[in-house]
Design an enzyme around this catalytic site. Structure first.
Site, PDB file in Angstrom:
ATOM      1  N   ASP A  75       9.401   3.790   7.593  1.00 31.65           N
ATOM      2  CA  ASP A  75      10.859   2.963   8.389  1.00 31.65           C
ATOM      3  C   ASP A  75      10.794   1.476   8.662  1.00 31.65           C
ATOM      4  O   ASP A  75       9.681   1.534   9.189  1.00 31.65           O
ATOM      5  CB  ASP A  75      11.045   4.048   9.693  1.00 31.65           C
ATOM      6  CG  ASP A  75      12.730   3.834  10.060  1.00 31.65           C
ATOM      7  OD1 ASP A  75      13.223   2.510   9.551  1.00 31.65           O
ATOM      8  OD2 ASP A  75      12.428   4.478  11.214  1.00 31.65           O
ATOM      9  N   ARG A  97      16.702   5.429   1.568  1.00 33.39           N
ATOM     10  CA  ARG A  97      18.228   5.683   2.720  1.00 33.39           C
ATOM     11  C   ARG A  97      18.683   4.606   2.032  1.00 33.39           C
ATOM     12  O   ARG A  97      18.360   3.002   1.579  1.00 33.39           O
ATOM     13  CB  ARG A  97      17.828   5.477   3.957  1.00 33.39           C
ATOM     14  CG  ARG A  97      16.963   6.487   5.019  1.00 33.39           C
ATOM     15  CD  ARG A  97      18.268   6.916   5.798  1.00 33.39           C
ATOM     16  NE  ARG A  97      18.931   6.781   6.272  1.00 33.39           N
ATOM     17  CZ  ARG A  97      18.405   6.541   7.849  1.00 33.39           C
ATOM     18  NH1 ARG A  97      17.129   7.188   8.225  1.00 33.39           N
ATOM     19  NH2 ARG A  97      19.279   5.638   8.428  1.00 33.39           N
ATOM     20  N   LYS A 122       7.955   9.606   5.568  1.00 32.87           N
ATOM     21  CA  LYS A 122       9.203   8.499   5.729  1.00 32.87           C
ATOM     22  C   LYS A 122       8.716   7.647   6.190  1.00 32.87           C
ATOM     23  O   LYS A 122       8.667   7.776   7.443  1.00 32.87           O
ATOM     24  CB  LYS A 122      10.205   9.252   7.257  1.00 32.87           C
ATOM     25  CG  LYS A 122      11.893   8.578   7.045  1.00 32.87           C
ATOM     26  CD  LYS A 122      12.379   9.164   7.926  1.00 32.87           C
ATOM     27  CE  LYS A 122      13.121   8.366   8.414  1.00 32.87           C
ATOM     28  NZ  LYS A 122      14.030   9.158   9.747  1.00 32.87           N
ATOM     29  N   ASP A 165      10.297  13.088  12.537  1.00 30.55           N
ATOM     30  CA  ASP A 165      10.194  11.735  12.834  1.00 30.55           C
ATOM     31  C   ASP A 165       9.355  11.024  13.609  1.00 30.55           C
ATOM     32  O   ASP A 165       8.051  11.175  14.220  1.00 30.55           O
ATOM     33  CB  ASP A 165      12.184  11.448  13.106  1.00 30.55           C
ATOM     34  CG  ASP A 165      12.512  11.135  12.557  1.00 30.55           C
ATOM     35  OD1 ASP A 165      12.543   9.610  12.935  1.00 30.55           O
ATOM     36  OD2 ASP A 165      13.226  10.439  10.998  1.00 30.55           O
ATOM     37  N   ASP A 166       9.764  10.048  14.635  1.00 29.64           N
ATOM     38  CA  ASP A 166       9.043   9.137  15.449  1.00 29.64           C
ATOM     39  C   ASP A 166       8.758   9.310  16.072  1.00 29.64           C
ATOM     40  O   ASP A 166       9.378  11.349  16.664  1.00 29.64           O
ATOM     41  CB  ASP A 166      10.461   7.599  15.286  1.00 29.64           C
ATOM     42  CG  ASP A 166       9.757   6.869  15.848  1.00 29.64           C
ATOM     43  OD1 ASP A 166       8.389   6.744  15.906  1.00 29.64           O
ATOM     44  OD2 ASP A 166      10.708   5.565  16.449  1.00 29.64           O
ATOM     45  N   ASP A 197      21.927   4.594  10.075  1.00 32.36           N
ATOM     46  CA  ASP A 197      21.545   5.749  10.630  1.00 32.36           C
ATOM     47  C   ASP A 197      23.244   5.989  10.795  1.00 32.36           C
ATOM     48  O   ASP A 197      24.185   5.677  10.895  1.00 32.36           O
ATOM     49  CB  ASP A 197      21.340   5.903  11.750  1.00 32.36           C
ATOM     50  CG  ASP A 197      19.909   5.492  12.271  1.00 32.36           C
ATOM     51  OD1 ASP A 197      19.269   4.656  10.945  1.00 32.36           O
ATOM     52  OD2 ASP A 197      19.233   5.151  12.823  1.00 32.36           O
ATOM     53  N   TRP A 255      14.925  14.091  14.264  1.00 34.72           N
ATOM     54  CA  TRP A 255      14.944  13.177  15.161  1.00 34.72           C
ATOM     55  C   TRP A 255      16.470  13.407  15.754  1.00 34.72           C
ATOM     56  O   TRP A 255      16.687  13.120  17.045  1.00 34.72           O
ATOM     57  CB  TRP A 255      15.196  11.720  13.546  1.00 34.72           C
ATOM     58  CG  TRP A 255      15.779  10.614  14.078  1.00 34.72           C
ATOM     59  CD1 TRP A 255      17.187   9.949  14.347  1.00 34.72           C
ATOM     60  CD2 TRP A 255      14.963   9.881  15.507  1.00 34.72           C
ATOM     61  NE1 TRP A 255      16.959   8.575  14.946  1.00 34.72           N
ATOM     62  CE2 TRP A 255      15.803   9.336  16.080  1.00 34.72           C
ATOM     63  CE3 TRP A 255      13.934  10.592  16.559  1.00 34.72           C
ATOM     64  CZ2 TRP A 255      15.456   7.741  17.237  1.00 34.72           C
ATOM     65  CZ3 TRP A 255      13.917   9.012  17.170  1.00 34.72           C
ATOM     66  CH2 TRP A 255      14.160   8.235  17.929  1.00 34.72           C
ATOM     67  N   CYS A 288      10.323   2.398  15.154  1.00 29.81           N
ATOM     68  CA  CYS A 288      11.779   1.631  15.722  1.00 29.81           C
ATOM     69  C   CYS A 288      11.817   1.793  17.339  1.00 29.81           C
ATOM     70  O   CYS A 288      12.450   1.397  18.033  1.00 29.81           O
ATOM     71  CB  CYS A 288      12.535   2.655  15.026  1.00 29.81           C
ATOM     72  SG  CYS A 288      13.284   2.172  13.347  1.00 29.81           S
TER      73      CYS A 288
END
Ligand code: GAL
Length: 656
Positions: A410, A470, A408, A319-320, A474, A284, A382
């Site tokens: 989110d 988490r 993950k 990640d995303d 961030d 990320w 996101c």
């Protein structure tokens, strides 16, 4: 006297005063006359006689003609050489932030001592007066930090700021250089860096690369390997099927032409995964919406080549932004990342940068590493890509079929689905759903809950099937708070342990290759020391091209990683010693303690770790873990000098 004559005298006087050092005695030197390019600040550039926004300097409704406008965090180091006797200023948040949630704290240090601290100041507060005695001081620091809510909007004014000077003129200087601790390179002799314990679920695929540093070629062996598991003796990769429920103590052995070593590894086949904090890499902070299949493959290569995998970093995480964004997305510019979110059967569609997910995880697994993936319980992620809402079952099955080993999950756009972001049932709902689905997959999938700590997720993360959660936002948005974040994580120590870990986010922007990074060398040592003492996931989350020798020495110190991966899984507790020094104290399985002597302050200080604070009595053998050096035996305390934001990391064993 005519006007022209007066101004000529003034000019001559000015010229004489500035030219002759002896005549400067008792003079006034405005802060704005120093070289302000030396100021390091969180946003914008310092302004002379103006706010950081270029407007007038105004605090609490009052305008000041001179001074310096800056932005937190702001640091200006000044060499005084005993020449200044006094510093005065009027300080506060600039009125241009009136309707914003700014909050700052001003501090003045000289020769390592804090001489002034404003306490939190908000927009609209009347200016406070600073007046400090500098007689004899050699150096000084003007500091503005956030007062607890990040640095956004923190426009800070040092109005009417000036020195009374009797000798040498104050001079702005660069921040003091930080000493790089030269951690020894890993020895060429074999050293097995696996944790002592590993959890898996019976009957699922097993993949594990024995993390081992040392010169290649190397040969591997494993005694008492349960049936169904096979070791490749050349690369130390074990594959096969997780054994039936039970505990299996295997002995790993590694040898090269310089020596050999062995280590016990207990495989616990049952319901629990992540018996030590997950370690790995995630794309990320390095690639954001630029991630591709090629970059992920390169990352797997790089993890092995660089030695990160030998140190224990295992998960290679996307990640995303691997899936499609809606075809009409305004905000995703790359056409190769836009398209249908699902195929005709409802399967999630990777975007064109990810042509074959199964081939990608095969590639990662061929390195003996594990693959991690990301999605959101919401309809969108996101970054505005397709999420898993109402497709949870199908997506989880797909991730398992593709071969992913960690998810993950989110929150993000789930905020539009949840009826409330404070109601516990609403917060838990999507995680209970996915947690249960993941347990049913024919693959061990570690579940990383990402919702930034809402509803004290640490209190229920494990109960909904999470293996880590988490605990905050961030890190990239609040790097200056990382020590405070660590202290907060220590306060929730009791929720941390084998199978369920607090997660204060990935490491990012490290190394010393790219200046200026987010973290100075001291801060990088502190980041890794504290994360290890907290026993939380160690995930390097930045571009692997940024890796340099320094970064590798910070990320791959086997004695530090051992603290993180200790099978007891204890999170450190803290002992606050005044404003700046804090001890992080972690119990280790072998009865030793790992202790971080951490300096939250802005200048070097001496920190004493007293046995009474550590819960110890009697003589202790002390080892410096960053330098991997024994320091001797100590009777009742250990003291070290620790630089700004640095941590001296030690381990103590009782002397029998
Ligand atoms: C944030 C999350 C980050 C990253 C990002 C992707 O919500 O905290 O770690 O995953 O989304 O868009």
């Amino acid at each position: 006297m005519n006007k022209h004559f007066t101004s000529s005298i003034a000019f001559v006087l000015f010229a004489v005063l500035t030219a002759s050092p002896s005549l400067r005695a008792g003079g006034i030197v405005p802060l704005g006359s120093l070289d302000l390019s030396k100021i390091k600040q969180g946003w914008g550039a310092p302004k002379i006689d103006k706010s950081v926004m270029d407007g007038p300097l105004t605090i609490g409704g009052k305008t000041f003609a001179c001074g310096v406008g800056t932005h937190a965090e702001s640091r200006l180091y000044i060499k005084l050489d005993g020449g200044s006797s006094r510093f005065t200023a009027k300080i506060g948040v600039d009125d241009n932030r009136k309707d914003f949630p700014a909050s700052v704290e001003f501090r003045v240090y000289a020769d390592g001592r804090m001489l002034y601290k404003s306490g939190p100041m908000k927009p609209g507060d009347e200016a406070k007066a600073v007046d400090v005695d500098l007689r004899g001081a050699k150096n000084m620091l003007l500091f503005v930090g956030s007062a607890g809510n990040g640095v956004d909007h923190d426009h800070a004014d040092w109005a009417d700021a000036q020195f009374t000077v009797a000798g040498a003129k104050p001079q702005a200087v660069a921040p003091p250089a930080e000493v790089l601790i030269l951690t020894p390179q890993p020895s060429p002799q074999p050293r097995i860096n696996s944790p002592a314990v590993y959890g898996c679920r019976p009957g699922n695929p097993f993949i594990y690369r024995i993390p081992t540093s040392g010169k290649r070629p190397m040969t591997f062996a494993a005694d008492n390997l349960p049936a169904g598991l096979n070791l490749d003796a050349k690369n130390g990769i074990i594959t096969g099927v997780n054994p039936p429920r039970g505990e299996y103590v295997v002995t790993f052995r590694a040898a090269n032409d310089l020596g050999s070593c062995e280590k016990k590894f207990k495989i616990v086949s049952g319901d629990r995964l992540a018996l030590t904090p997950p370690m790995g890499w995630n794309d990320w902070y390095g690639y954001f919406d630029g991630v591709t299949d090629r970059l992920m493959r390169e990352a797997a290569d790089k993890l092995v080549e660089s030695g990160l995998a030998d140190a224990g970093y295992q998960y290679v995480g996307i990640d995303d932004c691997w899936m499609n964004a809606p075809a009409d997305s305004q905000h995703v510019k790359d056409p190769l990342r836009r398209g249908p979110l699902r195929d005709a059967d409802g399967n999630i569609m990777p975007n064109k940068h990810f042509p074959d997910m199964k081939a990608l995880t095969d590639y990662i697994h061929a390195h003996g590493l594990k693959a991690a993936i990301y999605t959101s319980p919401g309809p969108m992620t996101c970054a505005g890509y397709g999420g898993s809402y109402q497709h949870e079952e199908r997506d989880a099955r797909q991730f398992a079929d593709w071969g992913f080993d960690l998810l993950k999950y989110d929150w993000c756009h789930y905020s539009k689905i949840a009826k409330s972001e404070t109601d516990l049932d609403e917060l838990k709902k999507p995680y209970i759903l996915m947690g249960n689905i993941l347990k049913k997959q024919k693959r061990d999938i570690v579940f990383n809950i990402c919702q930034y700590g809402m509803g004290n997720v640490w209190e229920w993360g494990a109960e909904v099937g999470g293996h880590s959660w988490r605990t905050s936002g961030d890190l990239i948005h609040e790097p200056e708070r990382f020590i405070d974040i660590a202290i907060k994580n220590a306060a929730i120590a009791k929720y941390n342990g084998p199978g369920g870990w607090n997660d204060p986010d990935f490491f990012l922007h490290m190394g010393i290759k790219e200046e200026p990074g987010l973290f100075t060398p001291n801060e990088q040592y502190t980041l890794v020391s504290l994360w290890s003492l907290l026993a939380v996931p160690l995930v390097y989350g930045d571009g692997l091209h940024k890796i340099d020798d320094f970064l590798l020495s910070v990320l791959c110190n086997s004695e530090v990683i051992e603290i993180d991966q200790d099978p007891l899984g204890k999170c450190a507790r803290t002992v606050l010693l005044g404003e700046e020094a804090v001890l992080f104290v972690k119990d280790m399985e072998d009865g030793s303690k790992a202790v971080g002597l951490c300096n939250r302050g802005e200048m070097e200080i001496e920190i004493a770790a007293k046995w009474s604070d550590l819960g110890l009595a009697g003589k202790q053998r002390v080892r410096d873990l960053w330098r991997q050096k024994d320091l001797g035996e100590f009777s009742d305390s250990f003291t070290a000098k620790v630089g700004r934001h640095g941590t001296f990391l030690i381990r103590l064993w009782p002397v029998k």
